[in-house]
Design an enzyme around this catalytic site. Structure first.
Site, PDB file in Angstrom:
ATOM      1  N   GLY A  33      37.244  48.487  61.145  1.00 28.02           N
ATOM      2  CA  GLY A  33      37.882  48.721  59.853  1.00 28.02           C
ATOM      3  C   GLY A  33      38.058  47.416  59.093  1.00 28.02           C
ATOM      4  N   GLY A  34      37.160  46.486  59.319  1.00 30.37           N
ATOM      5  CA  GLY A  34      37.309  45.135  58.788  1.00 30.37           C
ATOM      6  C   GLY A  34      37.114  44.994  57.296  1.00 30.37           C
ATOM      7  N   GLY A  73      38.653  47.083  55.157  1.00 30.78           N
ATOM      8  CA  GLY A  73      39.785  47.759  54.542  1.00 30.78           C
ATOM      9  C   GLY A  73      40.852  46.800  54.030  1.00 30.78           C
ATOM     10  CE1 TYR A  74      45.875  45.739  49.552  1.00 31.82           C
ATOM     11  CE2 TYR A  74      47.437  46.211  51.307  1.00 31.82           C
ATOM     12  CZ  TYR A  74      47.156  45.669  50.069  1.00 31.82           C
ATOM     13  OH  TYR A  74      48.150  45.040  49.346  1.00 31.82           O
ATOM     14  N   GLY A 104      42.439  45.214  57.068  1.00 29.56           N
ATOM     15  CA  GLY A 104      41.387  44.769  57.978  1.00 29.56           C
ATOM     16  C   GLY A 104      40.705  43.495  57.531  1.00 29.56           C
ATOM     17  CE  LYS A 109      50.023  54.514  61.452  1.00 31.99           C
ATOM     18  NZ  LYS A 109      50.829  53.575  60.633  1.00 31.99           N
ATOM     19  NE  ARG A 116      53.116  53.242  68.885  1.00 27.79           N
ATOM     20  CZ  ARG A 116      54.307  52.682  68.738  1.00 27.79           C
ATOM     21  NH1 ARG A 116      55.295  53.013  69.577  1.00 27.79           N
ATOM     22  NH2 ARG A 116      54.538  51.817  67.777  1.00 27.79           N
ATOM     23  CG  HIS A 133      55.254  57.647  54.558  1.00 27.17           C
ATOM     24  ND1 HIS A 133      54.019  57.106  54.850  1.00 27.17           N
ATOM     25  CD2 HIS A 133      55.358  58.755  55.333  1.00 27.17           C
ATOM     26  CE1 HIS A 133      53.410  57.850  55.755  1.00 27.17           C
ATOM     27  NE2 HIS A 133      54.206  58.861  56.051  1.00 27.17           N
TER      28      HIS A 133
END
Length: 277
Positions: free
Chosen positions: A10-11, A13-14, A16, A138, A142, A270
């Site tokens: 994901g490098g 991305g925002y 990343g 998430k 985990r 959120h």
């Protein structure tokens, strides 16, 4: 002991792209996953090529090709995922399960950092729908990590400054208000604001630190913990102009959410937990 070799998934991305830069800056041999489905996205391609010029290795692999992921993982001993968990940018948290499967087969990874970087999902079991989906997914990731006994570190950074500071946390814009500002409740709930480049720097610093192994790292610089009211007052001091303030109660905020679409409600739920709890 030498520095770890790092693969960023994901490098482009925002967050990343910042983690790739931080990894290179801190002297790590850095690999960036290049997905074949990049298509005509010229900006992503140019970003990948800029990483290559700075010394990063581009590794082609696909989430639909398990062996390609295994081969990519085998090149490093640290894997960092930065896949989007926000509905408005694309939601791909559960794709990490494919990365976990590759890590399990490769057997060489000494540290895995999944895509978190926001609120700690283990503390968000009470979260409102539909934003709760992000936290639940998430936690699914985990549980898969821990079930496979993969060494890991979780990063909790709460609020990215780019989305919460410049606009004084006003929804629907990234620009600061000129005249009026809405305060959430009494505006006194404390919020953790982080510069995205700092998040990346701290993230890379954890990967070779034995104290962070199998732990959650909370990024909480004391000077970055402000109430909404303190944030607005800081802006007013900088500009020399006082804004007209109105207040929105928690009940009014929840009523406002009712008329929004799914993506908007996910983000605003959120917001509710950040500013009213």
């Amino acid at each position: 002991m030498g520095k770890s070799k790092v693969l960023v998934v994901g490098g482009t991305g925002y967050i990343g792209k910042r983690i790739v830069k931080a990894s290179l800056k801190q002297g790590h041999e850095t690999y960036v996953l290049q997905r074949p489905d990049i298509g005509l996205d010229i900006e992503k391609l140019q970003l990948l090529l800029s990483f290559k010029k700075k010394g990063a290795h581009l590794v082609e692999a696909s989430f639909s090709d398990h062996q390609s992921l295994v081969d990519a993982v085998k090149k490093v001993n640290v894997v960092i995922c930065t896949l989007s968990g926000t509905h408005f940018r694309g939601h791909s948290i559960l794709l990490q399960l494919k990365v976990i499967d590759a890590i399990k087969e490769a057997g060489n990874v000494e540290r895995f950092l999944p895509s978190e970087f926001g609120m700690d999902p283990s503390r968000m079991g009470h979260a409102l729908e539909p934003g709760r989906d992000t936290f639940d997914e998430k936690m699914t990731v985990r549980k898969a990590i821990e079930a496979a006994n993969i060494p890991h570190t979780y990063i909790s950074a709460n609020c990215f400054g780019g989305y919460f500071i410049g606009n004084l946390s006003q929804g629907g814009t990234l620009l600061p208000p000129m005249e009026n500002v809405v305060m959430f409740g009494d505006g006194n709930v404390k919020v953790v604001y982080l510069d995205e480049d700092d998040v990346a720097t701290y993230t890379i610093k954890t990967i070779d630190d034995p104290r962070t192994l199998n732990k959650t790292v909370y990024l909480r610089p004391p000077e970055n913990i402000l109430s909404h009211r303190e944030l607005v007052e800081t802006w007013e001091k900088l500009t020399g102009k006082e804004l007209n303030k109105s207040s929105m109660t928690g009940e009014e905020f929840l009523q406002l959410m009712e008329g929004m679409d799914h993506v908007q409600r996910a983000g605003m739920s959120h917001f509710y937990h950040i500013f009213y709890e």
